[in-house]
Design a protein around this motif. Structure first.
Motif, short mmCIF file in Angstrom:
data_model
loop_
_atom_site.label_atom_id
_atom_site.label_comp_id
_atom_site.label_asym_id
_atom_site.label_seq_id
_atom_site.Cartn_x
_atom_site.Cartn_y
_atom_site.Cartn_z
N ASP A 65 5.25 12.22 1.69
CA ASP A 65 4.69 13.47 2.21
C ASP A 65 5.73 14.58 2.05
O ASP A 65 6.78 14.38 1.44
CB ASP A 65 4.19 13.33 3.65
CG ASP A 65 5.31 13.05 4.65
OD1 ASP A 65 6.42 12.71 4.21
OD2 ASP A 65 5.06 13.17 5.86
N LEU A 66 5.42 15.74 2.61
CA LEU A 66 6.30 16.91 2.51
C LEU A 66 6.72 17.36 3.89
O LEU A 66 5.98 17.20 4.87
CB LEU A 66 5.58 18.06 1.81
CG LEU A 66 5.06 17.81 0.39
CD1 LEU A 66 4.30 19.05 -0.10
CD2 LEU A 66 6.19 17.47 -0.57
N HIS A 67 7.91 17.92 3.99
CA HIS A 67 8.41 18.43 5.25
C HIS A 67 7.76 19.77 5.59
O HIS A 67 7.68 20.67 4.75
CB HIS A 67 9.93 18.64 5.18
CG HIS A 67 10.72 17.38 5.18
ND1 HIS A 67 10.82 16.55 6.27
CD2 HIS A 67 11.47 16.79 4.21
CE1 HIS A 67 11.60 15.52 5.99
NE2 HIS A 67 12.00 15.64 4.74
N LEU A 68 7.35 19.91 6.83
CA LEU A 68 6.77 21.15 7.33
C LEU A 68 7.80 22.28 7.35
O LEU A 68 7.45 23.46 7.43
CB LEU A 68 6.22 20.92 8.75
CG LEU A 68 5.44 22.03 9.43
CD1 LEU A 68 4.15 22.33 8.69
CD2 LEU A 68 5.15 21.66 10.88
N PRO A 80 11.32 19.34 -0.56
CA PRO A 80 10.95 18.85 0.77
C PRO A 80 10.19 17.52 0.75
O PRO A 80 9.51 17.19 1.72
CB PRO A 80 10.04 19.95 1.28
CG PRO A 80 9.29 20.37 0.04
CD PRO A 80 10.32 20.29 -1.09
N ARG A 81 10.28 16.79 -0.34
CA ARG A 81 9.58 15.51 -0.43
C ARG A 81 10.24 14.48 0.49
O ARG A 81 11.45 14.49 0.65
CB ARG A 81 9.54 15.01 -1.87
CG ARG A 81 8.84 15.97 -2.82
CD ARG A 81 9.10 15.63 -4.27
NE ARG A 81 8.60 16.67 -5.17
CZ ARG A 81 9.29 17.74 -5.51
NH1 ARG A 81 10.52 17.91 -5.05
NH2 ARG A 81 8.78 18.65 -6.31
N ARG A 82 9.43 13.61 1.04
CA ARG A 82 9.92 12.60 1.98
C ARG A 82 9.27 11.27 1.67
O ARG A 82 8.09 11.19 1.38
CB ARG A 82 9.58 13.02 3.41
CG ARG A 82 9.87 11.96 4.48
CD ARG A 82 9.44 12.51 5.83
NE ARG A 82 9.60 11.54 6.90
CZ ARG A 82 8.66 10.70 7.30
NH1 ARG A 82 7.47 10.70 6.69
NH2 ARG A 82 8.85 9.87 8.29
N GLU A 83 10.06 10.22 1.72
CA GLU A 83 9.55 8.86 1.49
C GLU A 83 9.85 8.02 2.73
O GLU A 83 10.96 8.01 3.24
CB GLU A 83 10.25 8.25 0.28
CG GLU A 83 9.80 6.84 -0.05
CD GLU A 83 10.51 6.28 -1.27
OE1 GLU A 83 11.29 5.32 -1.10
OE2 GLU A 83 10.32 6.81 -2.38
N SER A 84 8.83 7.34 3.23
CA SER A 84 8.98 6.49 4.40
C SER A 84 8.37 5.12 4.10
O SER A 84 7.32 5.03 3.46
CB SER A 84 8.29 7.12 5.61
OG SER A 84 8.41 6.32 6.75
N LEU A 125 0.83 -1.20 0.00
CA LEU A 125 0.00 0.00 0.00
C LEU A 125 0.86 1.26 0.00
O LEU A 125 1.77 1.40 0.81
CB LEU A 125 -0.90 0.01 1.24
CG LEU A 125 -1.77 1.26 1.45
CD1 LEU A 125 -2.79 1.41 0.32
CD2 LEU A 125 -2.45 1.22 2.81
N LEU A 126 0.57 2.18 -0.90
CA LEU A 126 1.20 3.50 -0.95
C LEU A 126 0.15 4.55 -0.64
O LEU A 126 -0.95 4.53 -1.19
CB LEU A 126 1.79 3.75 -2.34
CG LEU A 126 2.27 5.19 -2.62
CD1 LEU A 126 3.49 5.53 -1.75
CD2 LEU A 126 2.61 5.37 -4.10
#
Length: 362
Positions: A112-115, A99-103, A2-3
Motif C-alpha cells: 500500500d501507500l503511506h498517507l 511512499p510504497r509500503r510492504e507488510s 496471498l498478495l
C-alpha cells in the motif's frame, strides 16, 4: 501465499517538484548499508559531498537534515541532486521506495501507500476499497522469522487470517450505510467491532477479554466531543513524539488555544467539511488488520481508528480557528481542503514511528 494491494497502487507516480510538502524535508534520511557503501566509493564532487553528509550511528547510516529542515541533496527546484546527477538507480532503498509500503505476515502480504505523501493521500481518500489479489509462490517467504511470533501454529494462523479478511470485507460492505454524522458513525462502528470480536475471539485468554468488552460496551456513550475525548486529545499531544519544527509549531498553536477549544468544538464540527470517515476506516482496517493476529483481538484496531480520527478532527478545528495566517501557511491551508492537509500532517508525524502508533493501538 496471498498478495493484496489497492487498485490505485500500481498507478502511483511521484509528482516531484510539483509536490508542496516534500518527503525530503524534516525527516532524517535512512541509508541502507549497500547504498552507503556505494556512496563512500563514489567519485567526483558529488561523491565528496555524499561522504561529507553521510553519518553513522549505532551501525545505521543516514543523512541529517540541514538547518532549514531540508535533505542536503534537495535542490531549490524540489528535485534530488543524487537522482539528477546519477539517476534513480543511485537512490537509497528508502528514497526509492517511499511512499510504497510492504507488510508481510505469513501466509499474507500486502502493498500500500503511506498517507503521509500528499499525492498518495489523494488516491487513498477517494478509494472505495477495490483490491487486486494475487497468489505468490511460497519461496518468497523461506525465512522462519517472517512467521508471527504469536502464531497459534500455521493452520491456526491461516484460519484466523481468513476470518479477519472476511470481517474486513463485511465491514467495508456495510460502511456506505453507516450514519453520516461522526457520533452515529462511531456508534455503528463500535457495534460491528464488538460483534466481530465475539465471533473471532470468543475463546481468547490472551487479554482480559470480558473486562475489555464490558468497558467498550459501557464506554463511548458520550458525544464524540466530550470532556473525556478532549482529555484524550491533550494526552495524545503530550505523548506523540513529533519530528521537527512543524510539530513544534503545532504544539505552540495547541497550547495557545487549549482552554478555549473544548468549549467551541461542537459548534466547529457543525461547520466542517467532509471528514472522510469511510475512507479512513478502509485505510486503517486494510493497513492494520493483521495486528489482530498478534494481539488476538480486533478491539485495538477499533481504538486506533477512533483515536486517529479524533485527533484529526480536533486538530482540523484547532488549525482552522486558532492558527494565525502565517502559521496556516506552514500546513498548506488554503491550498488544499483543510482536513486533507491535517491527514497528511498526522501521518507524517505519527505513522512512521512505531512508538507513536502504539499509543493509538491501546
Amino acid at each position: 501465499m496471498l498478495l493484496e494491494y489497492p487498485l490505485f497502487y500500481p498507478d502511483f507516480a511521484c509528482i516531484g517538484q510539483a509536490c508542496k510538502d516534500s518527503c525530503c524535508r524534516d525527516w532524517l534520511i535512512d541509508i541502507d548499508f549497500e547504498t552507503a557503501e556505494k556512496y563512500q566509493n563514489m567519485g567526483g564532487a558529488l561523491g565528496e559531498k555524499l561522504r561529507r553528509k553521510l553519518h553513522k550511528k549505532d551501525g545505521e547510516f543516514y543523512f541529517d537534515v540541514e538547518k532549514d529542515g531540508r535533505c542536503p541533496f534537495l535542490q531549490e527546484d524540489g528535485l534530488c541532486e543524487i537522482q539528477r546527477c546519477r539517476g534513480e538507480e543511485e537512490l537509497s532503498k528508502v528514497c526509492d521506495a517511499y511512499p510504497r509500503r510492504e507488510s508481510m505476515v505469513y501466509p499474507y502480504m500486502q502493498l500500500d501507500l503511506h498517507l503521509s505523501c500528499e499525492e498518495a493521500a489523494k488516491a487513498i481518500l477517494s478509494w472505495k476499497g477495490e483490491l487486486i489479489r494475487e497468489e505468490l509462490e511460497d519461496e518468497r517467504l523461506s525465512e522462519k522469522e517472517n512467521i508471527s511470533e504469536n502464531s497459534t501454529g500455521e493452520s491456526g494462523q491461516n484460519e484466523l487470517l481468513v476470518s479477519l479478511l472476511a470481517f474486513r470485507q463485511g465491514l467495508w460492505e456495510a460502511l456506505p450505510d453507516f450514519p453520516k454524522d461522526i457520533h452515529g458513525f462511531f456508534a455503528e462502528l463500535k457495534t460491528v467491532f464488538l460483534q466481530g470480536e465475539e465471533l473471532l475471539f470468543y475463546e481468547n485468554t490472551a487479554f482480559p477479554y470480558c473486562k475489555e468488552l464490558e468497558a467498550l460496551e459501557n464506554g463511548l456513550t458520550e458525544p464524540f466531543f466530550s470532556e473525556e475525548s478532549f482529555r484524550e486529545y491533550c494526552k495524545m499531544n503530550e505523548e506523540i513524539q513529533g519530528r521537527g519544527e512543524l510539530w513544534k509549531s503545532f504544539l505552540t498553536i495547541f497550547h495557545r488555544a487549549e482552554k478555549d477549544l473544548q468549549n467551541k468544538m461542537q459548534s466547529f464540527y457543525r461547520e466542517r467539511e467532509k471528514l472522510y470517515l469511510e475512507e479512513f476506516c478502509r485505510y486503517y482496517t486494510f493497513r492494520y488488520l493483521m495486528t489482530g493476529l498478534k494481539k488476538k483481538s480486533i478491539l485495538p484496531l477499533f481504538h486506533l481508528i477512533r483515536k486517529c480520527i479524533l485527533w484529526m478532527v480536533y486538530t482540523d478545528s484547532l488549525l482552522q480557528y486558532y492558527a494565525k495566517e502565517e502559521e496556516k501557511k506552514l500546513f498548506f491551508f488554503g491550498e488544499e481542503k483543510a482536513f486533507f492537509r491535517v491527514a497528511v500532517f498526522f501521518s507524517k508525524e505519527v505513522e512512521h514511528q512505531k512508538k507513536n502508533m502504539d499509543l493509538f493501538l491501546e
